[in-house]
Design a protein around this motif. Structure first.
Motif, mmCIF file in Angstrom:
data_model
loop_
_atom_site.group_PDB
_atom_site.id
_atom_site.type_symbol
_atom_site.label_atom_id
_atom_site.label_comp_id
_atom_site.label_asym_id
_atom_site.label_seq_id
_atom_site.Cartn_x
_atom_site.Cartn_y
_atom_site.Cartn_z
ATOM 1 N N ARG A 56 34.877 40.636 42.239
ATOM 2 C CA ARG A 56 35.124 41.890 41.526
ATOM 3 C C ARG A 56 34.884 41.702 40.021
ATOM 4 N N LEU A 57 35.402 40.600 39.488
ATOM 5 C CA LEU A 57 35.232 40.321 38.053
ATOM 6 C C LEU A 57 33.757 40.115 37.711
ATOM 7 N N ALA A 58 33.061 39.397 38.597
ATOM 8 C CA ALA A 58 31.628 39.130 38.355
ATOM 9 C C ALA A 58 30.854 40.443 38.337
ATOM 10 N N GLU A 59 31.171 41.313 39.310
ATOM 11 C CA GLU A 59 30.485 42.609 39.383
ATOM 12 C C GLU A 59 30.769 43.432 38.123
ATOM 13 N N GLN A 60 32.044 43.359 37.718
ATOM 14 C CA GLN A 60 32.452 44.132 36.538
ATOM 15 C C GLN A 60 31.694 43.660 35.291
ATOM 16 N N SER A 61 31.635 42.332 35.142
ATOM 17 C CA SER A 61 30.968 41.816 33.927
ATOM 18 C C SER A 61 29.462 42.114 33.982
ATOM 19 N N ALA A 62 28.902 42.098 35.194
ATOM 20 C CA ALA A 62 27.472 42.432 35.342
ATOM 21 C C ALA A 62 27.240 43.885 34.938
ATOM 22 N N ALA A 63 28.171 44.751 35.369
ATOM 23 C CA ALA A 63 28.056 46.184 35.041
ATOM 24 C C ALA A 63 28.177 46.383 33.527
ATOM 25 N N ASP A 64 29.125 45.659 32.920
ATOM 26 C CA ASP A 64 29.313 45.758 31.464
ATOM 27 C C ASP A 64 28.039 45.327 30.737
ATOM 28 N N ALA A 93 45.190 33.562 50.798
ATOM 29 C CA ALA A 93 45.226 33.394 49.335
ATOM 30 C C ALA A 93 43.827 33.116 48.790
ATOM 31 N N VAL A 94 43.086 32.239 49.490
ATOM 32 C CA VAL A 94 41.717 31.905 49.058
ATOM 33 C C VAL A 94 40.840 33.158 49.074
ATOM 34 N N GLU A 95 40.952 33.924 50.174
ATOM 35 C CA GLU A 95 40.145 35.146 50.297
ATOM 36 C C GLU A 95 40.443 36.119 49.158
ATOM 37 N N LYS A 96 41.737 36.239 48.836
ATOM 38 C CA LYS A 96 42.115 37.148 47.742
ATOM 39 C C LYS A 96 41.483 36.695 46.429
#
Length: 235
Positions: free
Chosen positions: A222-230, A212-215
């Protein structure tokens, strides 16, 4: 006088007799009970019950004796001419060795228990082979034992690891006498039952928690990467 008293004691009250018979006892038992208890119903019933218990005990002892004699006749004598010691035979069997091998060990050791168990421990294969030869020689052997002779060598090893005799035999049957696989499953079962006993530190719970922690971590990344890309697209 005495004779009258005796005659009175021998007479049985038909009502009392009927009462005891209605409890499920035979007429003969009821008569004997009432006579021995001098007409007291409770004591008569106690007498009958005790009598039945003693008869049952005698019957069981007789059956056990007959069974012992049957086994002794079937397996013959030790090298110095003694009958097989049935108590020792049962003790050795309870350790997980097949009966025929135990018999052979007792025969060769002349009923010396320690020596027989040592032989079973070190020379089980030889004893099994010898017992097979003995079985072939004994044509009228009606032995219906479904012993897995080949598996027998592994049974004590599994018992030493905590298996019950039947469980050890079943595992060897399932895995075609492959000891490693049987041991694997046995240890897994022990592990499982240990875990259910200690729910609070159940490794599978830790396992699930880690997953669960790993997920969650993966999602954050993933969210951090996405916001960085945005962010990058906006600049």
């Amino acid at each position: 006088g005495m004779a009258e008293e005796e005659a009175r004691m021998m007479r049985i009250d038909p009502e009392k007799l009927t009462q005891i018979i209605l409890m499920g006892y035979t007429t003969k038992e009821a008569r004997r009970g009432l006579r021995s208890a001098q007409g007291n119903i409770d004591q008569a019933v106690e007498f009958i019950i005790e009598n039945r218990r003693l008869r049952e005990e005698c019957h069981r002892e007789e059956e056990a004796r007959e069974e012992e004699e049957r086994i002794q006749r079937r397996y013959g004598l030790t090298e110095n001419g003694q009958k097989i010691n049935i108590t020792y035979l049962q003790q050795l069997q309870s350790m997980g060795y097949p009966r025929r091998a135990c018999v052979e060990a007792l025969k060769q050791s002349n009923n010396r228990l320690e020596e027989a168990s040592e032989m079973l421990l070190t020379n089980l294969d030889t004893l099994i082979t010898a017992s097979r030869v003995a079985k072939r020689d004994n044509e009228d052997d009606d032995d219906q034992e479904t012993e897995l002779m080949e598996d027998a060598t592994h049974i004590p090893q599994l018992i030493a690891l905590g298996a019950e005799f039947e469980e050890a035999r079943a595992l060897l049957e399932i895995y075609g006498n492959r000891l490693e696989r049987a041991v694997e499953e046995l240890l897994q079962k022990a592990q499982d039952s240990y875990e259910t006993m200690h729910e609070h530190n159940d490794p599978s719970l830790f396992e699930r928690a880690r997953t669960a922690v790993e997920k969650r971590m993966a999602k954050k990344i993933r969210l951090a990467e996405q916001s960085a890309a945005d962010q990058q697209r906006r600049t």
